[in-house]
Motif scaffolding. Structure first.
Motif, short mmCIF file in Angstrom:
data_model
loop_
_atom_site.label_atom_id
_atom_site.label_comp_id
_atom_site.label_asym_id
_atom_site.label_seq_id
_atom_site.Cartn_x
_atom_site.Cartn_y
_atom_site.Cartn_z
N THR A 1 0.83 -1.20 0.00
CA THR A 1 0.00 0.00 0.00
C THR A 1 0.87 1.25 0.00
OG1 THR A 1 -0.14 0.28 2.41
CG2 THR A 1 -1.66 -1.31 1.39
N ASP A 2 0.21 2.40 0.06
CA ASP A 2 0.93 3.68 0.13
C ASP A 2 1.90 3.71 1.30
OD1 ASP A 2 -0.48 4.54 -2.04
OD2 ASP A 2 -1.65 6.07 -0.99
N SER B 1 -1.97 4.31 -4.38
CA SER B 1 -2.74 5.39 -5.00
C SER B 1 -1.97 5.99 -6.17
CB SER B 1 -3.03 6.48 -3.96
OG SER B 1 -1.82 7.13 -3.57
N ASP B 2 -2.72 6.65 -7.05
CA ASP B 2 -2.08 7.29 -8.22
C ASP B 2 -1.06 8.33 -7.78
OD1 ASP B 2 -3.60 5.74 -9.89
OD2 ASP B 2 -5.10 7.29 -10.28
#
Length: 318
Positions: A250-251, A277-278
């Protein structure tokens, strides 16, 4: 997409299926291919077990020229573990004098889920072939890898939905001075993947495998913890490529990795199948791609929501 597929090559040699009984095919030179040996215990026209296949292979192909062997299905996977395959390889050590690479367990989902593949202690293969350069294993159930010493092994890979911590600790305690490529699919605890970051510490500390240039710690439900540990791990400085794909990244993990030591010396960073995330993906690309690092952030991972919680999954488990 499926992340468990039949090998197309091993040790730089194209995989070649040894023909079934009565099948007429022109055979390549013994050392020109990686010979895939497999039987179908469920086929209606199956007339040969693995013992018969093994004997026919040795009677047909010059074993002294064979450089690579890929072992596929050797019977019903949940009834027969790989100890019989390991023993056959050990017994053939005086005949397979040119053997450089072995892969045990080349089964795909249609043949058996990865957790159904019953493995065993595979280290006798290394003892029997002191000049072996590559060993790969698919399936973590029953797998054992006590610490070994081997001067010439360059590539070691484990594909599993759950890799036992005992195996990770055995690898970390091994003396493999020529090891350049190490890949481990750590998997999930539900299927036996109980290794933690502490089990990886001898590897992450650097220098233990002085020739190591590629490290793959893949398919893990603790991918964020691994990424955070790698942010300060001395081993990263000696690598050319790093693979953290197929897991629950994840981030949080990517941000920790990006905020740690420099990664600009890498040629390749694999972060496929992630939950990033982008915005964070753009930060990674902006930080590394100008330095020539190839970053793969493709294939968003699978997740769903139930009972008000988000549940994320590794690419391979059962």
């Amino acid at each position: 997409m499926s992340h468990v597929e039949h090998l197309r090559e091993l040790h730089g040699l194209p995989a070649f299926d040894f023909p079934a009984p009565g099948e007429r095919r022109e055979l390549p030179e013994a050392g020109a291919v990686a010979w895939r040996l497999a039987v179908d215990p469920y086929g209606s026209d199956s007339v040969e077990d693995f013992a018969g296949l093994w004997d026919r292979f040795f009677a047909t192909v010059d074993p002294a020229g064979v450089r690579a062997i890929v072992v596929g299905q050797w019977g019903e996977p949940y009834d027969n573990d790989s100890a019989v395959i390991v023993q056959r390889l050990v017994d053939a050590r005086d005949r397979l004098t040119a053997l450089q690479a072995v892969f045990i367990g080349d089964l795909v989902q249609e043949e058996a889920e990865i957790s159904w593949i019953e493995q065993s202690d595979v280290t006798p293969v290394l003892d029997a072939y002191p000049r072996l350069e590559e060993l790969g294993v698919r399936g973590g159930t029953g797998l054992r890898f006590p610490a070994v010493r081997h001067k010439h092994l360059r590539t070691l890979s484990f594909e599993a939905g759950g890799l036992p911590g005992e195996v990770v600790r055995g690898v970390a305690a091994s003396e493999l001075p020529s090891l350049e490529y190490l890949e481990m699919w750590l998997g999930v605890e539900e299927y036996g993947g109980d290794a933690g970051v502490a089990d990886l510490e001898p590897i992450l500390s650097g220098g233990h495998f002085p020739a190591l240039r590629h490290l793959g710690l893949r398919n893990s439900e603790i991918q964020d913890e691994i990424a955070a540990a790698l942010a300060a791990a001395p081993v990263v400085a000696q690598l050319k490529s790093l693979d953290l794909s197929l897991g629950v990244l994840t981030d949080e993990g990517v941000t920790a990795l990006l905020g740690g030591q420099p990664l600009s010396h890498l040629t390749w960073l694999d972060l496929r199948h992630n939950f990033v995330s982008d915005a964070v993906a753009d930060r990674v690309r902006a930080a590394l791609e100008p330095s020539g690092v190839e970053v793969d952030l493709s294939e968003p991972g699978d997740e769903d929501e139930w009972d008000g919680e988000i549940h994320r999954y590794t690419a391979v488990a059962e």
